[in-house]
Design a protein around this motif. Structure first.
Motif, PDB file in Angstrom:
ATOM      1  N   PRO A 125     -50.986 -19.156  56.806  1.00 29.70           N
ATOM      2  CA  PRO A 125     -51.347 -17.929  56.093  1.00 29.70           C
ATOM      3  C   PRO A 125     -50.291 -17.536  55.059  1.00 29.70           C
ATOM      4  CG  PRO A 125     -50.383 -17.386  58.205  1.00 29.70           C
ATOM      5  CD  PRO A 125     -50.473 -18.887  58.163  1.00 29.70           C
ATOM      6  N   HIS A 126     -50.725 -16.711  54.093  1.00 27.87           N
ATOM      7  CA  HIS A 126     -49.785 -16.124  53.150  1.00 27.87           C
ATOM      8  C   HIS A 126     -49.957 -14.613  53.161  1.00 27.87           C
ATOM      9  CE1 HIS A 126     -53.370 -16.907  50.522  1.00 27.87           C
ATOM     10  NE2 HIS A 126     -53.075 -15.702  50.120  1.00 27.87           N
ATOM     11  N   VAL A 127     -49.186 -13.924  52.337  1.00 29.20           N
ATOM     12  CA  VAL A 127     -49.059 -12.472  52.450  1.00 29.20           C
ATOM     13  C   VAL A 127     -49.571 -11.765  51.196  1.00 29.20           C
ATOM     14  CG1 VAL A 127     -47.444 -10.560  52.816  1.00 29.20           C
ATOM     15  CG2 VAL A 127     -47.097 -12.737  54.008  1.00 29.20           C
ATOM     16  N   GLU A 128     -50.350 -10.712  51.420  1.00 26.06           N
ATOM     17  CA  GLU A 128     -50.846  -9.838  50.350  1.00 26.06           C
ATOM     18  C   GLU A 128     -50.222  -8.455  50.516  1.00 26.06           C
ATOM     19  OE1 GLU A 128     -53.493 -11.073  48.346  1.00 26.06           O
ATOM     20  OE2 GLU A 128     -53.556 -12.937  49.474  1.00 26.06           O
ATOM     21  N   THR A 129     -49.903  -7.802  49.417  1.00 23.23           N
ATOM     22  CA  THR A 129     -49.490  -6.400  49.457  1.00 23.23           C
ATOM     23  C   THR A 129     -50.715  -5.545  49.776  1.00 23.23           C
ATOM     24  OG1 THR A 129     -47.763  -6.791  47.818  1.00 23.23           O
ATOM     25  CG2 THR A 129     -48.465  -4.515  48.130  1.00 23.23           C
ATOM     26  N   LYS A 130     -50.601  -4.651  50.743  1.00 25.54           N
ATOM     27  CA  LYS A 130     -51.723  -3.801  51.177  1.00 25.54           C
ATOM     28  C   LYS A 130     -51.837  -2.591  50.247  1.00 25.54           C
ATOM     29  CE  LYS A 130     -52.236  -3.170  55.625  1.00 25.54           C
ATOM     30  NZ  LYS A 130     -52.037  -2.611  57.003  1.00 25.54           N
ATOM     31  N   ILE A 131     -52.846  -2.583  49.398  1.00 24.22           N
ATOM     32  CA  ILE A 131     -52.985  -1.546  48.366  1.00 24.22           C
ATOM     33  C   ILE A 131     -53.140  -0.155  48.962  1.00 24.22           C
ATOM     34  CG2 ILE A 131     -54.480  -0.704  46.504  1.00 24.22           C
ATOM     35  CD1 ILE A 131     -54.999  -3.652  45.784  1.00 24.22           C
ATOM     36  N   SER A 132     -53.849  -0.030  50.077  1.00 17.87           N
ATOM     37  CA  SER A 132     -54.096   1.288  50.659  1.00 17.87           C
ATOM     38  C   SER A 132     -52.809   2.015  51.040  1.00 17.87           C
ATOM     39  CB  SER A 132     -55.017   1.171  51.881  1.00 17.87           C
ATOM     40  OG  SER A 132     -54.410   0.375  52.889  1.00 17.87           O
ATOM     41  N   SER A 133     -51.720   1.270  51.228  1.00 21.10           N
ATOM     42  CA  SER A 133     -50.432   1.885  51.574  1.00 21.10           C
ATOM     43  C   SER A 133     -49.706   2.450  50.352  1.00 21.10           C
ATOM     44  CB  SER A 133     -49.525   0.856  52.256  1.00 21.10           C
ATOM     45  OG  SER A 133     -50.106   0.375  53.449  1.00 21.10           O
ATOM     46  N   PHE A 134     -50.227   2.168  49.156  1.00 18.84           N
ATOM     47  CA  PHE A 134     -49.533   2.553  47.924  1.00 18.84           C
ATOM     48  C   PHE A 134     -50.389   3.424  47.005  1.00 18.84           C
ATOM     49  CE2 PHE A 134     -47.591  -1.352  49.428  1.00 18.84           C
ATOM     50  CZ  PHE A 134     -46.233  -1.072  49.345  1.00 18.84           C
ATOM     51  N   LEU A 135     -51.484   3.964  47.513  1.00 19.41           N
ATOM     52  CA  LEU A 135     -52.408   4.717  46.656  1.00 19.41           C
ATOM     53  C   LEU A 135     -51.760   5.941  46.019  1.00 19.41           C
ATOM     54  CD1 LEU A 135     -55.691   4.484  48.765  1.00 19.41           C
ATOM     55  CD2 LEU A 135     -55.215   3.367  46.580  1.00 19.41           C
ATOM     56  N   LEU A 136     -50.955   6.660  46.788  1.00 19.11           N
ATOM     57  CA  LEU A 136     -50.304   7.857  46.246  1.00 19.11           C
ATOM     58  C   LEU A 136     -49.369   7.483  45.101  1.00 19.11           C
ATOM     59  CD1 LEU A 136     -50.100  10.906  46.541  1.00 19.11           C
ATOM     60  CD2 LEU A 136     -48.219  10.567  48.170  1.00 19.11           C
ATOM     61  N   TRP A 137     -48.577   6.408  45.265  1.00 16.36           N
ATOM     62  CA  TRP A 137     -47.676   5.955  44.202  1.00 16.36           C
ATOM     63  C   TRP A 137     -48.478   5.521  42.969  1.00 16.36           C
ATOM     64  CZ3 TRP A 137     -47.189   1.068  41.900  1.00 16.36           C
ATOM     65  CH2 TRP A 137     -46.130   0.952  40.984  1.00 16.36           C
ATOM     66  N   ILE A 138     -49.582   4.814  43.167  1.00 20.43           N
ATOM     67  CA  ILE A 138     -50.419   4.365  42.039  1.00 20.43           C
ATOM     68  C   ILE A 138     -50.944   5.571  41.264  1.00 20.43           C
ATOM     69  CG2 ILE A 138     -52.602   3.227  41.424  1.00 20.43           C
ATOM     70  CD1 ILE A 138     -52.111   1.351  43.858  1.00 20.43           C
ATOM     71  N   GLU A 139     -51.496   6.551  41.981  1.00 20.79           N
ATOM     72  CA  GLU A 139     -52.070   7.727  41.331  1.00 20.79           C
ATOM     73  C   GLU A 139     -51.011   8.521  40.572  1.00 20.79           C
ATOM     74  OE1 GLU A 139     -53.803   9.732  44.635  1.00 20.79           O
ATOM     75  OE2 GLU A 139     -55.372   8.222  44.913  1.00 20.79           O
TER      76      GLU A 139
END
Length: 247
Positions: free
Chosen positions: A223-237
């Protein structure tokens, strides 16, 4: 002679089908209209993937940072001057403030001008807060990265990957894996994976981006690793509001 030709055709057919993103296939042109190709020239020449989340912002991995980045939208073959392509320089590359290699590997690219939305260029939805993906789910990831250790491609390829239990990546990467901010992806029993040059591309579940291609082993095995977007929604917004371009 005819039986010999049939035998040769039978032997050659599997090899002809093997040249793909590891275990994947070339996509129908412009069937992933949210995809962005990142051409990075300074400080080092390299490529990454990304995806359009607003007309003036592309989301990608922080390790794809550069001082000079050009985004190509609406592309299928990045070595051709396709009429669907929109080539837009990056105005500001904004890495997560707490990024360091393999941790908080997320970055927003503010474009110098807004993209024009067309059939070949469109936005990809982000998850809602608290929305979680689960082991066993099948999702898709696309990119222009290498097909194997020695084979590059100019056309967009895609592979379907299964979300794994966190323990698979904890065992493989130990302290480099964080279950709170990352997703473990790719069945270790299958020869399917993203590879060099696919970094920053979206991990798409349904019609929503749940992850960003982050890191894996140098041999390309899952397996490889993906950054979990749901953990960064506040920073994105907050970041998109802060750097919002005037109309």
């Amino acid at each position: 002679m005819q039986p010999l030709l049939l035998l040769m055709a039978f032997l050659l057919a599997p090899k002809a089908q093997a040249v793909k993103i590891i275990g994947g296939h070339e996509v129908k042109p412009h069937s992933c209209p949210y995809m962005a190709f990142l051409r990075i020239t300074i400080p080092d020449r390299k490529q990454c993937g990304g995806f359009l989340v607003r007309e003036d912002f592309v989301l990608t991995a922080a390790h794809c940072w550069g001082r000079s980045i050009t985004v190509i939208l609406g592309a299928h073959n990045i070595r051709k001057d396709e009429r669907t392509q929109q080539v837009i320089p990056v105005k500001t590359a904004i890495r997560h403030p707490n990024y360091h290699p393999t941790v908080n590997d997320i970055m927003l690219l503010q474009l110098q001008r807004k993209a024009t939305l067309t059939a070949a260029v469109s936005l990809l939805r982000l998850p809602r807060r608290g929305e979680q993906v689960k082991p066993g789910m099948l999702c898709r990831v696309a990119g222009w990265g290498r097909l194997d250790l020695n084979t590059s491609t100019a056309t967009l390829h895609e592979v379907e990957l299964e979300i794994q239990e966190d323990e698979q990546c904890i065992s493989r990467y130990r302290r480099r894996y964080n279950r709170a901010t990352e997703i473990c992806v790719g069945d270790p029993g299958k020869n399917q994976s993203t590879f060099k040059g696919d970094s920053g591309g979206p991990f798409v579940c349904g019609n929503m981006a749940q992850g960003i291609v982050s890191f894996g082993k140098k041999d390309g095995k899952s397996p490889h690793v993906e950054t979990k977007i749901s953990s960064f929604l506040l920073w994105i917004e907050r970041t998109m509001r802060r750097f919002q371009s005037p109309d």
